[in-house]
Design a protein around this motif. Structure first.
Motif, PDB file in Angstrom:
ATOM      1  N   TYR A  26       0.800  -1.220   0.000  1.00 34.59           N
ATOM      2  CA  TYR A  26       0.000   0.000   0.000  1.00 34.59           C
ATOM      3  C   TYR A  26       0.840   1.280   0.000  1.00 34.59           C
ATOM      4  CZ  TYR A  26      -4.597  -2.067  -0.001  1.00 34.59           C
ATOM      5  OH  TYR A  26      -5.739  -2.729  -0.387  1.00 34.59           O
ATOM      6  N   SER A  28       2.611   2.355  -2.489  1.00 30.78           N
ATOM      7  CA  SER A  28       2.405   3.006  -3.783  1.00 30.78           C
ATOM      8  C   SER A  28       1.045   3.708  -3.840  1.00 30.78           C
ATOM      9  CB  SER A  28       2.540   1.998  -4.930  1.00 30.78           C
ATOM     10  OG  SER A  28       1.595   0.954  -4.788  1.00 30.78           O
ATOM     11  N   GLU A  29       0.026   3.115  -3.231  1.00 33.91           N
ATOM     12  CA  GLU A  29      -1.288   3.768  -3.179  1.00 33.91           C
ATOM     13  C   GLU A  29      -1.215   5.039  -2.334  1.00 33.91           C
ATOM     14  OE1 GLU A  29      -4.576   2.690  -4.585  1.00 33.91           O
ATOM     15  OE2 GLU A  29      -2.984   1.882  -5.827  1.00 33.91           O
ATOM     16  N   LEU A  32       0.468   7.667  -4.361  1.00 36.45           N
ATOM     17  CA  LEU A  32      -0.385   8.119  -5.456  1.00 36.45           C
ATOM     18  C   LEU A  32      -1.391   9.172  -4.993  1.00 36.45           C
ATOM     19  CD1 LEU A  32      -1.141   7.643  -8.458  1.00 36.45           C
ATOM     20  CD2 LEU A  32      -2.627   5.789  -7.682  1.00 36.45           C
ATOM     21  N   TYR A  33      -1.899   9.000  -3.776  1.00 37.41           N
ATOM     22  CA  TYR A  33      -2.911   9.915  -3.244  1.00 37.41           C
ATOM     23  C   TYR A  33      -2.351  10.868  -2.185  1.00 37.41           C
ATOM     24  CZ  TYR A  33      -5.954   6.880  -5.839  1.00 37.41           C
ATOM     25  OH  TYR A  33      -6.536   6.168  -6.856  1.00 37.41           O
ATOM     26  N   THR A 121     -11.717   0.773  -5.346  1.00 38.02           N
ATOM     27  CA  THR A 121     -10.331   1.215  -5.473  1.00 38.02           C
ATOM     28  C   THR A 121     -10.335   2.703  -5.741  1.00 38.02           C
ATOM     29  OG1 THR A 121      -8.188   0.697  -6.494  1.00 38.02           O
ATOM     30  CG2 THR A 121     -10.098   0.821  -7.975  1.00 38.02           C
ATOM     31  N   SER A 125      -6.029   4.643  -9.490  1.00 34.16           N
ATOM     32  CA  SER A 125      -5.355   3.340  -9.426  1.00 34.16           C
ATOM     33  C   SER A 125      -5.628   2.547 -10.702  1.00 34.16           C
ATOM     34  CB  SER A 125      -5.815   2.588  -8.179  1.00 34.16           C
ATOM     35  OG  SER A 125      -5.555   3.351  -7.026  1.00 34.16           O
ATOM     36  N   ASN A 128      -5.258  -1.319 -10.831  1.00 30.09           N
ATOM     37  CA  ASN A 128      -6.347  -2.006 -10.137  1.00 30.09           C
ATOM     38  C   ASN A 128      -7.618  -1.995 -10.985  1.00 30.09           C
ATOM     39  OD1 ASN A 128      -4.523  -2.157  -8.043  1.00 30.09           O
ATOM     40  ND2 ASN A 128      -5.559  -0.666  -6.756  1.00 30.09           N
TER      41      ASN A 128
END
Length: 167
Positions: A26, A28-29, A32-33, A121, A125, A128
């Motif tokens: 998580y 990278s998620e 990203l946000y 998701t 993403s 995903n």
């Protein structure tokens, strides 16, 4: 790699490996946000153990190492919520996420009478979203959580062959 990846039900002994893998996956998620306070990064071992005891949790193993995981629950209406599909970064883009998704769908349909599958998701993403669409999921809604994040909810009906597989 000489050892093949196997998928099986998670046990309480897998909890620490799942939590460490979840934290890794998580990152990278969160980047990203720009939000490192997301629940998968703040979940406690006790909370994960509670999920292990109450839901359907699968792991993918390469030898003794947990390299992937997915979780699911089914509500009274037969809708399965699938969550936290993770694959170790070094094994991503080799089909393991799709295998885990198919495995949890099959278990939830056969063992818990799921008739529909739902997951979500983040809107950015793309990997995903691509995976879920390739497995038959379609967007059914979007919820803005913050200026930076909107959650896309995707669903699909359980396939008829999932119900007759055990017949």
């Amino acid at each position: 790699m000489g050892t093949s990846v196997t998928i099986s039900a998670a046990t309480d002994e897998d909890a620490e490996q799942i939590l460490k893998l979840q934290y890794l996956c998580y990152q990278s998620e969160a980047a990203l946000y720009d939000d490192y306070g997301i629940e998968p990064l703040t979940q406690t071992l006790a909370a994960l153990r509670a999920e292990l005891s109450g839901g359907c949790v699968l792991v993918a193993r390469l030898g003794d190492e947990v390299v992937g995981s997915v979780r699911g629950t089914v509500d009274a209406s037969g809708t399965a919520a699938i969550a936290k599909l993770i694959v170790h970064p070094r094994l991503q883009r080799h089909g393991l996420g799709g295998r885990l998704l198919a495995a949890v769908e099959q278990r939830l349909a056969e063992e818990r009478s799921a008739t529909r599958f739902r997951l979500f998701t983040g809107h950015r993403s793309e990997g995903n979203l691509r995976l879920y669409r390739s497995h038959g999921y379609a967007p059914v809604g979007t919820e803005e959580r913050s200026r930076r994040l909107s959650l896309v909810t995707l669903e699909k009906e359980a396939a008829a062959e999932e119900f007759v597989a055990q017949a």
